[in-house]
Scaffold this motif. Structure first.
Motif, PDB file in Angstrom:
ATOM      1  N   GLY A 273       0.821  -1.212   0.000  1.00  0.00           N
ATOM      2  CA  GLY A 273       0.000   0.000   0.000  1.00  0.00           C
ATOM      3  C   GLY A 273       0.852   1.259   0.000  1.00  0.00           C
ATOM      4  O   GLY A 273       0.481   2.280  -0.575  1.00  0.00           O
ATOM      5  N   ALA A 274       2.010   1.157   0.645  1.00  0.00           N
ATOM      6  CA  ALA A 274       2.877   2.335   0.720  1.00  0.00           C
ATOM      7  C   ALA A 274       3.644   2.551  -0.578  1.00  0.00           C
ATOM      8  O   ALA A 274       4.107   3.651  -0.863  1.00  0.00           O
ATOM      9  CB  ALA A 274       3.864   2.164   1.872  1.00  0.00           C
ATOM     10  N   ILE A 275       3.783   1.485  -1.371  1.00  0.00           N
ATOM     11  CA  ILE A 275       4.609   1.595  -2.582  1.00  0.00           C
ATOM     12  C   ILE A 275       3.766   1.819  -3.837  1.00  0.00           C
ATOM     13  O   ILE A 275       4.204   2.479  -4.768  1.00  0.00           O
ATOM     14  CB  ILE A 275       5.432   0.296  -2.807  1.00  0.00           C
ATOM     15  N   ILE A 276       2.589   1.200  -3.857  1.00  0.00           N
ATOM     16  CA  ILE A 276       1.811   1.223  -5.102  1.00  0.00           C
ATOM     17  C   ILE A 276       0.776   2.354  -5.068  1.00  0.00           C
ATOM     18  O   ILE A 276      -0.031   2.447  -4.152  1.00  0.00           O
ATOM     19  CB  ILE A 276       1.118  -0.135  -5.355  1.00  0.00           C
ATOM     20  N   LYS A 277       0.842   3.207  -6.090  1.00  0.00           N
ATOM     21  CA  LYS A 277      -0.151   4.287  -6.228  1.00  0.00           C
ATOM     22  C   LYS A 277      -0.669   4.210  -7.661  1.00  0.00           C
ATOM     23  O   LYS A 277       0.130   4.161  -8.613  1.00  0.00           O
ATOM     24  CB  LYS A 277       0.501   5.665  -6.018  1.00  0.00           C
ATOM     25  N   ASP A 278      -1.989   4.204  -7.800  1.00  0.00           N
ATOM     26  CA  ASP A 278      -2.607   4.148  -9.129  1.00  0.00           C
ATOM     27  C   ASP A 278      -2.033   3.012  -9.979  1.00  0.00           C
ATOM     28  O   ASP A 278      -1.609   3.233 -11.130  1.00  0.00           O
ATOM     29  CB  ASP A 278      -2.425   5.487  -9.875  1.00  0.00           C
ATOM     30  N   ASP A 279      -1.976   1.850  -9.421  1.00  0.00           N
ATOM     31  CA  ASP A 279      -1.533   0.637 -10.128  1.00  0.00           C
ATOM     32  C   ASP A 279      -0.069   0.653 -10.572  1.00  0.00           C
ATOM     33  O   ASP A 279       0.362  -0.181 -11.358  1.00  0.00           O
ATOM     34  CB  ASP A 279      -2.413   0.358 -11.359  1.00  0.00           C
ATOM     35  N   ARG A 280       0.684   1.625 -10.085  1.00  0.00           N
ATOM     36  CA  ARG A 280       2.108   1.696 -10.441  1.00  0.00           C
ATOM     37  C   ARG A 280       2.932   1.815  -9.158  1.00  0.00           C
ATOM     38  O   ARG A 280       2.421   2.250  -8.129  1.00  0.00           O
ATOM     39  CB  ARG A 280       2.405   2.920 -11.316  1.00  0.00           C
ATOM     40  N   ILE A 281       4.192   1.475  -9.281  1.00  0.00           N
ATOM     41  CA  ILE A 281       5.059   1.660  -8.121  1.00  0.00           C
ATOM     42  C   ILE A 281       5.439   3.127  -8.046  1.00  0.00           C
ATOM     43  O   ILE A 281       5.861   3.722  -9.038  1.00  0.00           O
ATOM     44  CB  ILE A 281       6.296   0.756  -8.238  1.00  0.00           C
ATOM     45  N   ASP A 282       5.241   3.677  -6.874  1.00  0.00           N
ATOM     46  CA  ASP A 282       5.561   5.084  -6.673  1.00  0.00           C
ATOM     47  C   ASP A 282       7.083   5.212  -6.604  1.00  0.00           C
ATOM     48  O   ASP A 282       7.712   4.863  -5.603  1.00  0.00           O
ATOM     49  CB  ASP A 282       4.897   5.530  -5.362  1.00  0.00           C
ATOM     50  N   ALA A 283       7.657   5.697  -7.702  1.00  0.00           N
ATOM     51  CA  ALA A 283       9.116   5.697  -7.839  1.00  0.00           C
ATOM     52  C   ALA A 283       9.806   6.499  -6.740  1.00  0.00           C
ATOM     53  O   ALA A 283      10.957   6.249  -6.403  1.00  0.00           O
ATOM     54  CB  ALA A 283       9.499   6.250  -9.201  1.00  0.00           C
ATOM     55  N   GLY A 284       9.087   7.445  -6.149  1.00  0.00           N
ATOM     56  CA  GLY A 284       9.694   8.350  -5.160  1.00  0.00           C
ATOM     57  C   GLY A 284      10.265   7.640  -3.955  1.00  0.00           C
ATOM     58  O   GLY A 284      11.200   8.128  -3.328  1.00  0.00           O
ATOM     59  N   TRP A 285       9.737   6.449  -3.614  1.00  0.00           N
ATOM     60  CA  TRP A 285      10.107   5.855  -2.325  1.00  0.00           C
ATOM     61  C   TRP A 285      11.575   5.491  -2.210  1.00  0.00           C
ATOM     62  O   TRP A 285      12.143   5.490  -1.132  1.00  0.00           O
ATOM     63  CB  TRP A 285       9.222   4.649  -2.000  1.00  0.00           C
ATOM     64  N   MET A 286      12.216   5.192  -3.353  1.00  0.00           N
ATOM     65  CA  MET A 286      13.616   4.770  -3.180  1.00  0.00           C
ATOM     66  C   MET A 286      14.575   5.961  -3.271  1.00  0.00           C
ATOM     67  O   MET A 286      15.776   5.813  -3.100  1.00  0.00           O
ATOM     68  CB  MET A 286      13.982   3.664  -4.148  1.00  0.00           C
ATOM     69  N   GLY A 287      14.017   7.133  -3.544  1.00  0.00           N
ATOM     70  CA  GLY A 287      14.809   8.356  -3.456  1.00  0.00           C
ATOM     71  C   GLY A 287      15.760   8.589  -4.615  1.00  0.00           C
ATOM     72  O   GLY A 287      16.461   9.586  -4.645  1.00  0.00           O
ATOM     73  N   LEU A 288      15.810   7.660  -5.581  1.00  0.00           N
ATOM     74  CA  LEU A 288      16.720   7.845  -6.708  1.00  0.00           C
ATOM     75  C   LEU A 288      15.928   8.421  -7.883  1.00  0.00           C
ATOM     76  O   LEU A 288      14.780   8.028  -8.122  1.00  0.00           O
ATOM     77  CB  LEU A 288      17.319   6.501  -7.155  1.00  0.00           C
ATOM     78  N   THR A 289      16.538   9.328  -8.633  1.00  0.00           N
ATOM     79  CA  THR A 289      15.865   9.850  -9.822  1.00  0.00           C
ATOM     80  C   THR A 289      15.974   8.803 -10.936  1.00  0.00           C
ATOM     81  O   THR A 289      16.814   7.896 -10.870  1.00  0.00           O
ATOM     82  CB  THR A 289      16.541  11.145 -10.319  1.00  0.00           C
ATOM     83  N   GLU A 290      15.145   8.968 -11.967  1.00  0.00           N
ATOM     84  CA  GLU A 290      15.203   8.011 -13.088  1.00  0.00           C
ATOM     85  C   GLU A 290      16.592   8.049 -13.720  1.00  0.00           C
ATOM     86  O   GLU A 290      17.126   7.025 -14.143  1.00  0.00           O
ATOM     87  CB  GLU A 290      14.114   8.328 -14.115  1.00  0.00           C
ATOM     88  N   GLU A 291      17.164   9.230 -13.779  1.00  0.00           N
ATOM     89  CA  GLU A 291      18.500   9.342 -14.374  1.00  0.00           C
ATOM     90  C   GLU A 291      19.518   8.550 -13.539  1.00  0.00           C
ATOM     91  O   GLU A 291      20.356   7.834 -14.082  1.00  0.00           O
ATOM     92  CB  GLU A 291      18.887  10.815 -14.426  1.00  0.00           C
ATOM     93  N   GLU A 292      19.401   8.667 -12.238  1.00  0.00           N
ATOM     94  CA  GLU A 292      20.332   7.927 -11.362  1.00  0.00           C
ATOM     95  C   GLU A 292      20.141   6.420 -11.538  1.00  0.00           C
ATOM     96  O   GLU A 292      21.108   5.660 -11.555  1.00  0.00           O
ATOM     97  CB  GLU A 292      20.109   8.329  -9.901  1.00  0.00           C
ATOM     98  N   ILE A 293      18.898   5.999 -11.691  1.00  0.00           N
ATOM     99  CA  ILE A 293      18.650   4.562 -11.876  1.00  0.00           C
ATOM    100  C   ILE A 293      19.264   4.095 -13.191  1.00  0.00           C
ATOM    101  O   ILE A 293      19.871   3.027 -13.276  1.00  0.00           O
ATOM    102  CB  ILE A 293      17.134   4.255 -11.835  1.00  0.00           C
ATOM    103  N   ARG A 294      19.136   4.941 -14.225  1.00  0.00           N
ATOM    104  CA  ARG A 294      19.712   4.554 -15.529  1.00  0.00           C
ATOM    105  C   ARG A 294      21.230   4.459 -15.451  1.00  0.00           C
ATOM    106  O   ARG A 294      21.855   3.653 -16.105  1.00  0.00           O
ATOM    107  CB  ARG A 294      19.288   5.560 -16.599  1.00  0.00           C
TER     108      ARG A 294
END
Ligand code: AGP
Length: 612
Positions: A273-294
């Motif tokens: 419940g804390a991770i999933i918002k609107d059927d997607r994983i709320d990317a904010g929780w791990m604190g990394l930007t998409e660029e950092e993940i890439r």
């Protein structure tokens, strides 16, 4: 490791201290003790070897100790055998300083010698007695009062500690200090509480102060002041604990472990419940930007015990879905090796308690080497949670049984979410598959609940093997990770020797231990590896093994090979650990009960290992 409590207020301290210690007994239980004082009277000390109930009996539930200010301790021995003499609280000969300690003073031998030269004598084998006699030494030498003496002591001792001290000349006050061992202060009107962990004071207050590393606290009834090592007063905001008080009770179950096993669907549901918002994983929780993940080049997962096993399962999932190389390291090894880390490395430290000494040290090493860090932690405000660059709180609630179950299950959820998010961001997963995977994650709580419905069968089977000498758990890939956790559960609470083996590796040596009737548990949730593991199970069967198969509904031909089979619902094989582990938790639990052991407090263990 070791539990500390303290109370200052207008009620009798001893019963409150005993009550608090009963909530901390999971931290150690080889001896316990209380120190209580009324007004400016003498400090009274009572200690007892063995479980807390011995101390409770000795003090008639705390009734024989009168006073409104006191400290208590439940011990997990490090320096000195479990005995009444080595039990805390410890005291100087004149009872000028009385104290309890959690942690290890590494240079205690050297300090002891120095103190012996100045005339101090020692009655115990503990490092704690050395620490508080050092406080006494500085108190007398500089005459600057308790804060000054404690600050000098902190600069002189090495190691980890949470200390709670009473001084003869400072009635109605308790002084605390901390480095790398947990300590909280609770505030409730005219009362002040001290504890190693929240459950000890939850009944009295939800307002807590987290004592920071190298901080000192001066506490009296309803008043708290904090100081840094330079003795400057520091401002500290209290936090509100939102745990349900019942979460730390057994709730009708015979043991906390069984209660916690049953809480897993709810804990997983809350965490999702804390991770999933609107059927997607709320990317904010791990604190990394998409660029950092890439940009990530490698991931290290660092942890101890069961949390390490989460890392082993996560390794397969993240590498397969997100295509990022993952190394899983035992924190106790990671912290001392040559580390090749950089800013494109993510170090994920997994810990229920957030206080495990090796995991905390590993986190600090990782930060020092320039890596990004993420803590997957259950205990709010714990050291790892506070020191990691980013933190994801698993919502397991308080876990009391020494053997982890629900925290482990929620850590797995964090790992799956991480893998899916990284796979999506790095373009390794189509949108449809991503959404389907997130939807599948949401089915896990119901499927876990279904596995629990089958517990009587496992109870029956466990009773048959309660006197087993050796048990082997084998599997490949993710099933190997499940095997490792199943084996640890069995060992820690039932004291039956067991080993987890990568199924294909057994024949390189360990199979020689298999003899007539040896129980071999084959875990078979991974379709791609199913046939291979069945072959390895057969290799043991031909040498006399009794086979238990643990697989998904539909794989009914396993019954051609296994003597006893447990089925779990089907899911995406990447998430199968969440279901397959439950029968193994139950099996360990029932074997332990059948052997008449203390399920929640197994011998030699403690819930959070805050020493190296
Ligand atoms: C598991 O049942 C154990 N009690 C133990 O291995 C535990 O997982 C380990 O000590 C790590 O603890 P942590 O999660 O609090 O860091």
């Amino acid at each position: 490791m070791c539990g500390i409590v303290g109370y200052i207020g207008n009620r009798q301290a001893a019963p409150i201290l005993l009550e608090g210690l009963s909530r901390l007994e999971y931290r150690g239980y080889d001896s316990a003790g209380l120190a209580v004082r009324s007004g400016s009277g003498e400090v009274e000390l009572v200690k007892a070897k063995g479980r807390l109930k011995v101390l409770a009996e000795k003090t008639n539930g705390g009734q024989t100790l009168r006073g409104e200010c006191g400290i208590g301790h439940t011990r997990w021995a490090t320096h000195g055998e479990p005995s009444e003499t080595n039990a805390h609280p410890h005291a100087t000969e004149d009872r000028g300083v009385v104290g309890v300690h959690n942690g290890i003073i590494e240079n205690y031998k050297e300090l002891k010698e120095v103190l012996q030269h100045t005339g101090y004598r020692f009655y115990s084998q503990t490092d704690t007695e050395v620490a508080l006699k050092l406080v006494d030494y500085y108190l007398k030498k500089y005459k600057g009062g308790p804060i000054d003496a404690i600050a000098h002591t902190m600069m002189r001792i090495r190691g980890s500690y949470a200390l709670a001290l009473m001084f003869r000349d400072y009635p109605g006050e308790i002084f605390v200090a901390r480095k790398d061992s947990p300590l909280i202060v609770g505030a409730g009107g005219d009362e002040t509480f001290i504890a190693s962990d929240v459950p000890a004071i939850l009944k009295y207050t939800r307002t807590v102060y987290y004592v920071g590393n190298m901080e000192i606290g001066r506490l009296s009834a309803g008043q708290v002041h904090f100081y840094n090592i330079d003795q400057d007063e520091i401002a500290k905001e209290p936090a509100e604990i939102d745990w349900d008080a019942e979460a730390a009770e057994k709730g009708g179950f015979e043991h906390f472990m069984m209660k916690e096993i049953h809480e897993q669907p709810r804990a997983v549901q809350d965490t999702l419940g804390a991770i999933i918002k609107d059927d997607r994983i709320d990317a904010g929780w791990m604190g990394l930007t998409e660029e950092e993940i890439r940009e990530l080049r490698q991931i290290y997962m660092v942890a101890c015990g069961s949390a390490y096993h989460v890392g082993v399962a996560a390794q397969y999932v993240i590498e397969d879905l997100a295509g990022i190389p993952v190394r899983v390291e035992l924190a106790s090894e990671f912290r001392y090796r040559t580390l090749l880390l950089d800013t494109d490395t993510l170090v994920i430290v997994i810990s229920q308690s957030g206080e495990t000494a090796d995991s905390l040290a590993a986190l600090r090493e990782a930060k020092e080497h320039g890596a990004r860090t993420l803590g997957i932690v259950n205990v709010v405000g714990s050291s790892i949670a506070r020191e990691a660059d980013h933190v994801f709180y698993t919502l397991a609630g308080p876990e009391i049984a020494v053997a982890t179950t629900k925290a482990y299950s929620t850590q797995l959820i964090a790992a799956y979410a991480l893998a899916l998010e990284m796979a999506r961001v790095r373009g390794r997963m189509e949108e449809d598959r991503y959404l389907a995977s997130v939807a599948e994650l949401r089915t896990l709580p119901d499927k876990m609940a279904r596995v629990l419905e089958d517990k009587e069968r496992i109870q029956w089977f466990a009773a048959k093997f309660a006197s087993a000498k050796d048990i082997f758990f084998i599997g490949r890939g993710i099933d190997y990770a499940v095997s490792m956790e199943g084996s640890l559960k069995m060992k820690e609470i039932s004291y039956v020797h067991s080993e987890a083996y990568a199924a294909g590796e057994l024949k390189h040596g360990t199979i020689s231990l298999v003899e007539d009737g040896t129980l071999v548990v084959g875990v078979l949730t991974q379709p791609a590896l199913y046939e291979k593991t069945v072959s390895n199970m057969l290799e043991t069967k031909t040498r006399g093994a009794y086979l238990m198969g643990l697989t998904s509904y539909g794989n009914y031909n396993v019954e051609d090979t296994a003597d006893f089979t447990v089925y779990v619902p089907r899911t995406d094989p990447h998430f199968a650990t969440s279901l397959a582990i439950i029968p193994l938790q139950l099996m360990a639990y029932y074997v332990s009960v059948a052997r008449g052991l203390d399920v929640d407090k197994p011998r030699n263990l403690a819930k959070s290992v805050t020493v190296e």
